[in-house]
Write an enzyme that holds these catalytic residues in place. Structure first.
Site, PDB file in Angstrom:
ATOM      1  N   HIS A 125       0.841  -1.196   0.000  1.00 15.64           N
ATOM      2  CA  HIS A 125       0.000   0.000   0.000  1.00 15.64           C
ATOM      3  C   HIS A 125       0.875   1.244   0.000  1.00 15.64           C
ATOM      4  CE1 HIS A 125      -3.704  -2.255   0.610  1.00 15.64           C
ATOM      5  NE2 HIS A 125      -3.122  -2.914   1.599  1.00 15.64           N
ATOM      6  N   ASP A 128      -1.276   8.670  -2.184  1.00 15.65           N
ATOM      7  CA  ASP A 128      -1.139   9.799  -3.100  1.00 15.65           C
ATOM      8  C   ASP A 128      -1.984  10.935  -2.537  1.00 15.65           C
ATOM      9  OD1 ASP A 128      -1.407  11.680  -5.118  1.00 15.65           O
ATOM     10  OD2 ASP A 128      -2.253  10.298  -6.591  1.00 15.65           O
ATOM     11  N   HIS A 130      -3.448  14.458  -3.152  1.00 11.59           N
ATOM     12  CA  HIS A 130      -3.694  15.435  -4.208  1.00 11.59           C
ATOM     13  C   HIS A 130      -3.324  16.846  -3.765  1.00 11.59           C
ATOM     14  CE1 HIS A 130      -6.651  13.012  -6.959  1.00 11.59           C
ATOM     15  NE2 HIS A 130      -5.634  12.263  -6.525  1.00 11.59           N
ATOM     16  N   HIS A 165      -5.519   8.986  -1.672  1.00 12.86           N
ATOM     17  CA  HIS A 165      -5.922   7.609  -1.949  1.00 12.86           C
ATOM     18  C   HIS A 165      -4.699   6.726  -2.132  1.00 12.86           C
ATOM     19  CE1 HIS A 165      -5.046   7.819  -6.347  1.00 12.86           C
ATOM     20  NE2 HIS A 165      -5.438   9.081  -6.230  1.00 12.86           N
ATOM     21  N   CYS A 166      -4.916   5.433  -2.024  1.00 13.90           N
ATOM     22  CA  CYS A 166      -3.854   4.470  -2.295  1.00 13.90           C
ATOM     23  C   CYS A 166      -3.660   4.378  -3.808  1.00 13.90           C
ATOM     24  CB  CYS A 166      -4.229   3.105  -1.721  1.00 13.90           C
ATOM     25  SG  CYS A 166      -2.870   1.911  -1.706  1.00 13.90           S
ATOM     26  N   HIS A 176      -7.750  -0.586  -5.401  1.00 14.36           N
ATOM     27  CA  HIS A 176      -7.595  -0.149  -4.017  1.00 14.36           C
ATOM     28  C   HIS A 176      -8.548   1.002  -3.690  1.00 14.36           C
ATOM     29  CE1 HIS A 176      -3.584  -2.107  -2.724  1.00 14.36           C
ATOM     30  NE2 HIS A 176      -4.037  -2.742  -3.794  1.00 14.36           N
ATOM     31  N   MET A 181      -9.946   2.709  -0.069  1.00 16.85           N
ATOM     32  CA  MET A 181      -8.742   3.410   0.369  1.00 16.85           C
ATOM     33  C   MET A 181      -8.668   4.823  -0.195  1.00 16.85           C
ATOM     34  SD  MET A 181      -5.749   0.530   0.546  1.00 16.85           S
ATOM     35  CE  MET A 181      -4.953   1.276   1.985  1.00 16.85           C
ATOM     36  N   HIS A 286     -26.720  17.596  -3.031  1.00 17.49           N
ATOM     37  CA  HIS A 286     -27.891  18.458  -2.887  1.00 17.49           C
ATOM     38  C   HIS A 286     -28.419  18.309  -1.469  1.00 17.49           C
ATOM     39  CE1 HIS A 286     -31.675  20.474  -3.869  1.00 17.49           C
ATOM     40  NE2 HIS A 286     -32.305  19.469  -3.278  1.00 17.49           N
ATOM     41  N   GLU A 310     -28.332  25.416  -5.538  1.00 20.52           N
ATOM     42  CA  GLU A 310     -29.271  24.351  -5.156  1.00 20.52           C
ATOM     43  C   GLU A 310     -28.599  22.983  -5.180  1.00 20.52           C
ATOM     44  OE1 GLU A 310     -32.367  23.609  -8.003  1.00 20.52           O
ATOM     45  OE2 GLU A 310     -31.208  24.480  -9.653  1.00 20.52           O
ATOM     46  N   THR A 311     -27.751  22.748  -6.164  1.00 18.38           N
ATOM     47  CA  THR A 311     -27.005  21.500  -6.327  1.00 18.38           C
ATOM     48  C   THR A 311     -25.637  21.869  -6.848  1.00 18.38           C
ATOM     49  OG1 THR A 311     -29.035  20.287  -6.856  1.00 18.38           O
ATOM     50  CG2 THR A 311     -26.968  19.249  -7.505  1.00 18.38           C
ATOM     51  N   HIS A 337     -27.819  14.050  -6.234  1.00 22.01           N
ATOM     52  CA  HIS A 337     -29.031  14.287  -7.016  1.00 22.01           C
ATOM     53  C   HIS A 337     -29.011  13.567  -8.358  1.00 22.01           C
ATOM     54  CE1 HIS A 337     -32.881  16.120  -7.871  1.00 22.01           C
ATOM     55  NE2 HIS A 337     -32.855  16.683  -6.665  1.00 22.01           N
TER      56      HIS A 337
END
Length: 373
Positions: A125, A128, A130, A165-166, A176, A181, A286, A310-311, A337
């Site tokens: 494992h 990463d 971001h 994330h892995c 993964h 993960m 939403h 709204e969304t 939504h």
């Protein structure tokens, strides 16, 4: 349990494609890592991570100088039940939760991660981020075998919300991620959150909603299958993944995880920050009966928020944030939504809000009754 070997992975899903320890990328990254900033006088803060939707203890205000935020993640492979019918997967997790824990720091801080791969795991494992810069987001410097640990430090240079994330390489990256993960990091701006006019924004509570897609194989009768190990499940899980059609789309790891006793709480008049991540697919959050007062849809706090949505839209492989001040009591549904995913696949949660009802905002003028003749 034996460590999953390369032949088993090849048979199950194709070329492993993991970054070799002797890869030029990794070797270059190791050379760069040798150049360390002067940190002898920098304050260290140990951030105890907690399971979502909750956030670790932190200070919303910038302290005035950068600090090193120490966190620990343990890669844990485990059985995971995804719905009330007992549908089970072989999950891979960070700290035993899906999603992994939320981390919070300020712009200019350093995150110092200790990543441990539990000894009874069978797979390698890594992680990463971001939010970070360089070395495959840390993936090139954190690949560890079962029973190993590694320490990675990175500087939070860009304020916003980000996923981690892995990413061990090749086809194992999506495997993964959809096994659980992934998690999120919030990097708060030094000068605080601001609206379009530059006015300071604050919040009373913060919740982390991690949206997760699962791909569970079915048998000839249409029932979800169970597998004893990752190695046994992998070939059929890859087949379902290739359809791009998830069997479940859920918030925080399980259908109904954030409803009932798990519902998120608030009070009328409180401002709530909702951090929403989706590591693999697009989503459309939403809040039924509410709005996004301020929304950082793409996650960048360096940009002014959109207002009164709204969304909103969360791109696959990202996290976003919305700030809303609740004005009425009651149960609010917070969902994707894409209503099919919300109602039939599980992407739905609840806020339970206490307070006094405001008839000016909404009132029932007459009760249901016969249509007059």
């Amino acid at each position: 349990m034996q460590k999953l070997n390369r032949r088993q992975v090849l048979q199950a899903g194709g070329t492993l494609g993991a970054v070799s320890a002797m890869s030029p990328i990794v070797m270059a990254a190791k050379s760069e890592a040798a150049v360390k900033p002067e940190m002898s006088g920098m304050k260290r803060v140990k951030q105890t991570l907690v399971a979502p939707p909750f956030a670790p203890d932190y200070d919303q205000n910038y302290s005035g100088s950068p600090k090193i935020v120490e966190v620990e993640l343990v890669a844990t492979e485990m059985k995971w039940v995804v719905d009330d019918d007992g549908t089970e997967i072989n999950a891979s997790t960070f700290n035993g939760s899906v999603p992994g824990p939320l981390m919070i720091c300020h712009e200019g801080d350093y995150i110092e991660l200790t990543l441990k791969n539990a000894p009874d795991n069978v797979m390698d494992h890594n992680i990463d981020f971001h939010a970070s810069t360089g070395a495959l987001g840390g993936g090139g410097l954190t690949l560890v075998e079962p029973g190993q640990q590694v320490v990675l430090r990175w500087k939070a240079t860009k304020p916003g919300t980000y996923i981690y994330h892995c990413a061990p390489g090749g086809v194992m990256i999506p495997y993964h991620v959809v096994s659980g993960m992934n998690g999120a990091v919030v990097v708060l701006p030094k000068d605080g959150l601001r609206d379009r006019a530059g006015k300071r924004l604050r919040y009373d509570r913060i919740y982390y909603v991690g949206e997760q897609d699962f791909y569970v194989p079915r048998d000839a009768e249409g029932n979800y299958k169970k597998f004893e190990t990752h190695a046994a499940a992998m070939e059929e899980v890859f087949e379902v993944m290739r359809t791009l059609t998830p069997s479940h789309v859920v918030f925080n790891g399980k259908v109904g995880a954030l409803t009932g006793d798990g519902a998120m709480k608030a009070k009328v008049g409180e401002s709530v920050m909702i951090v929403h991540s989706q590591a693999n697919r697009d989503s459309r959050p939403h809040l039924i009966g509410g709005h996004g007062d301020y929304v950082w849809e793409a996650g960048s706090f360096a940009d002014p928020p959109e207002e009164g949505l709204e969304t909103w839209f969360i791109r696959g492989g990202s996290a976003g944030a919305a700030l809303y001040t609740f004005r009425q009591p009651g149960v609010y549904a917070y969902l994707s939504h894409n209503l099919i995913e919300a109602v039939q696949l599980g992407a739905l949660s609840h806020f339970v809000v206490d307070g006094k009802w405001d008839d000016d905002l909404m009132t029932q003028v007459s009760k249901p009754g016969p249509i007059p003749a």
